[in-house]
Design an enzyme around this catalytic site. Structure first.
Site, PDB file in Angstrom:
ATOM      1  N   GLU A  56       0.855  -1.330   0.020  1.00  0.00           N
ATOM      2  CA  GLU A  56      -0.117   0.087  -0.051  1.00  0.00           C
ATOM      3  C   GLU A  56       0.748   1.340  -0.327  1.00  0.00           C
ATOM      4  OE1 GLU A  56      -3.050   0.288  -0.422  1.00  0.00           O
ATOM      5  OE2 GLU A  56      -3.706  -1.790   0.005  1.00  0.00           O
ATOM      6  N   SER A 101     -44.702 -28.151  45.680  1.00  0.00           N
ATOM      7  CA  SER A 101     -43.897 -28.851  46.800  1.00  0.00           C
ATOM      8  C   SER A 101     -42.402 -28.086  47.029  1.00  0.00           C
ATOM      9  CB  SER A 101     -43.804 -30.183  47.122  1.00  0.00           C
ATOM     10  OG  SER A 101     -45.189 -30.639  47.170  1.00  0.00           O
TER      11      SER A 101
END
Length: 704
Positions: A110, A381
């Site tokens: 680049e 329960s």
């Protein structure tokens, strides 16, 4: 014939033209001089203006760049379990956390003169022009990294002179305000690598499933080629183009002396191991927990949703990946694939309130409703331990308090109302039973007798102390768990029992940090002693009987290889098992979303899920006894009378009491066929009682 001119004549004739020429050149020299002066002045003025412009630009702030960062959610071990982003998956890292190969590959392809220019590379422009002229195309660009960064941060990609001028200005400002390394770092974290991955860290994770600092030369060259054209050079879209581009970059690196030609050839030949597109190591992992954490962060802690999605924050959670996998596996295996029955599981560390595992349903993709927080389920329960804790702490009852197990009609509201509970399948002892027997067999008559003795208002008060906030009414049926609560509340309440009466507020988020590591939120442990430790321990001892022979959880006891206390619960539409060890409190619920009646087979699925989960989640944790606090004593009692056992008792049981509540009267009066050993001799109690006696002796040894 002409006479030749004399030398003097020739000299005179030549002198005239020179004079004429001098006169003719004077104006030209004057004009050139003035032109030169003017040009020099213009140059100086231009230079002065340039200096002024540069000084002006130096004082001006760059535009605010809206750079979104991917936020992360981490489990208790630091693994990323979720990410948040709005289209741009980006996780910024420092230059030191990026592989040198990735940096070199990027510079080679680049901007090879990045460290030598001031933002504009004139030599690069000339070189690109020659290449493009040679190939009669725009094959090579000449934008520097700084120019690309300026364009990506502050501008669009439209091709206008206005945009180019702005790009030049921003390029100059970037070069003035930042060092080269800082510009390169910004670039590496900003550039787009395709498939929603912005920055080298997100790209390394997306393509190779690793952090950027671990990228190899071959991987770095592959990634460095993508930004030029993600649609053309992504290995997931066109492998040939990607490999050609990789080769170009490797050769460029070798040409510039970054690597040798041999290294370039080896890297090109290397077989790369890509992550499959869309593959995520934790995709689909703990989805209900992740949703819960997100809601807590936004709704309770006030974290802005945009900050969560774009701010790059890190949320550290309490999720235990081992426990979570165990939970998901237990739920998936516990219910047949074709069944429409649902399930929920939540596990909390009773010592600190950490939510270790959460499964809100069987298929998150189909239904995201989190049943862990469903407050429309009757606990049945499984609510009874809260009742019995109240009876022990405030009702003057003990483990040997007895009520007769037989069909009974109760009156309340000053005799104006009646309530007639039934035992499951109408099974009654038709005799007096004590609290341990009542808990093990889940006797409803005993439970209602208890709530009538202690008062339902006190039971509600105990529930509130334990962390249950759901609405309840002070009526006898409260004893049987007729008022809905959520699995989350039940796990929290039972965790208080596991922690010796200390209630730890459940917590899912430990800490939230911004992208720079600054702490935005940190949890403060909230642990409070809400119940006397001795009463909690006695109840825990009683609840261990649920897994003894004759207890409602006995059929899964063989799968649990550690001390565990718990309680089952079954209604027409719901089935539960809520229980705990010293390290983990877990609530399991099974049923149907629309309240459909469950069959006995479907009701029995909660217990195996609980047992499987607890063993897998705690597989690496050595079994531990529940720590016995001060103020607890164990004595042998006669199960038939609830009195102290003596040598004449045919059966005896080692029972645990809060000190001062143990029986003082000896049973006596039993006929014997010979000498009966006392507590120090051979125990003749049933196997379950011998097991409990052994455990109690071991507890005393552990405590001492």
């Amino acid at each position: 014939m002409k006479k030749a001119p004399s030398p003097a004549g020739r000299k005179r004739r030549r002198a005239v033209p020179f004079a004429v020429k001098s006169e003719r050149l004077s104006p030209l020299l004057s004009i050139s001089y003035r032109w030169f002066v003017r040009m020099a002045a213009a140059g100086l003025i231009g230079l002065a203006l340039l200096i002024v412009l540069l000084l002006y630009l130096r004082t001006q702030a760059l535009p605010v760049a809206s750079i979104s960062q991917t936020s992360e959610m981490l489990d208790l071990q630091g693994n990323v379990i979720d990410t948040f982003h709005t289209g741009e998956n980006r996780r910024s890292v420092s230059l030191a956390d990026i592989s040198p190969y990735a940096v070199q590959a990027t510079l080679a392809i680049e901007d090879r003169r990045f460290y030598d220019h001031n933002g504009f590379d004139l030599r690069g422009v000339a070189r690109a022009a020659l290449v493009n002229l040679e190939h009669l195309s725009n094959k090579q660009g000449a934008s520097t990294l700084t120019q690309q960064l300026a364009r990506n941060l502050y501008l669009t990609h439209e091709k206008t002179w206005t945009r180019k001028l702005k790009e030049a200005v921003y390029t100059v400002q970037l070069e003035m305000k930042y060092s080269k390394d800082e510009i390169l770092n910004l670039y590496m974290n900003q550039i787009y690598y395709g498939h929603g991955a912005y920055g080298i860290e997100a790209a390394a994770d997306y393509y190779f499933g690793k952090p950027a600092k671990e990228l190899t030369l071959a991987e770095s060259a592959m990634l460095a080629g993508i930004p030029k054209g993600p649609k053309y050079y992504s290995p997931f879209l066109d492998m040939k183009n990607a490999k050609d581009r990789q080769r170009t970059i490797l050769l460029a690196m070798a040409e510039q002396g970054m690597i040798t030609r041999e290294q370039a050839d080896r890297a090109y030949a290397e077989l790369l191991h890509f992550r499959k597109p869309g593959e995520d190591a934790e995709e689909g992992f703990a989805p209900y927990f992740r949703d819960y954490v997100r809601s807590v962060a936004i709704e309770r802690l006030g974290i802005d949703e945009r900050l969560l999605n774009e701010g790059g924050i890190r949320i550290y959670t309490t999720l235990d990946p081992v426990a979570q996998r165990a939970a998901e596996e237990a739920v998936n295996a516990g219910i047949p694939d074709k069944s429409e029955q649902q399930a929920a599981l939540v596990a909390i560390d009773p010592r600190n309130g950490y939510i270790k595992a959460m499964v809100g349903g069987r298929d998150y993709q189909t239904n995201q409703y989190n049943r862990v927080f469903a407050d429309s389920r009757q606990p049945g329960s499984s609510f009874k331990p809260i009742l019995y804790l109240t009876a022990l702490a405030e009702g003057g009852m003990t483990p040997v308090t007895r009520f007769k197990s037989e069909p009974t009609t109760f009156t309340y509201d000053e005799g104006r109302k009646t309530y007639k509970p039934r035992n499951f399948n109408d099974k009654y002892a038709h005799d007096y039973i004590d609290m341990r027997q009542a808990i093990a067999s889940s006797d409803n008559i005993y439970a209602v007798n208890t709530i009538m003795s202690v008062g339902p208002e006190k039971v509600i008060g105990t529930a509130r102390k334990l962390g249950i906030d759901s609405p309840m009414q002070p009526v006898p049926s409260l004893a049987l768990g007729t008022f809905p609560v959520s699995p989350f509340e039940m796990a929290s309440a039972f965790g208080t029992l596991a922690a010796g009466g200390k209630h730890a507020e459940p917590v899912a988020i430990l800490r939230i940090e911004d992208r720079k590591g600054n702490i935005l939120y940190e949890a403060e442990p909230k642990v409070e002693q809400v119940v006397d430790a001795a009463h909690a321990y006695v109840l825990t001892s009683l609840m261990e009987s649920v897994f003894d022979n004759g207890g409602t959880g006995y059929r899964v006891s063989a799968a649990i290889k550690r001390p565990v206390a718990g309680k089952t619960g079954t209604t027409a539409t719901d089935a539960w098992l809520v229980g705990y060890t010293p390290e983990l409190a877990t609530a399991v619920w099974v049923g149907y979303d629309k309240g459909r009646t469950i069959t006995p087979t479907e009701a029995h699925r909660a217990a195996p899920i609980f047992a499987s989960f607890m063993e897998k989640a705690l597989e690496a944790v050595p079994p531990k006894l529940f720590p016995m606090p001060d103020g607890v004593v164990s004595v042998y009692i006669d199960p038939a009378s609830g009195k102290l056992a003596d040598a004449t008792c045919p059966e005896k049981r080692l029972e645990t009491f809060v000190r001062g509540t143990e029986p003082t009267e000896t049973c006596g009066g039993h006929e014997t066929g010979g000498d009966t050993p006392d507590a120090g001799g051979q125990d003749t109690a049933p196997a379950a009682e011998r097991r409990r006696s052994w455990l109690d002796q071991l507890r005393r040894w552990w405590r001492d």
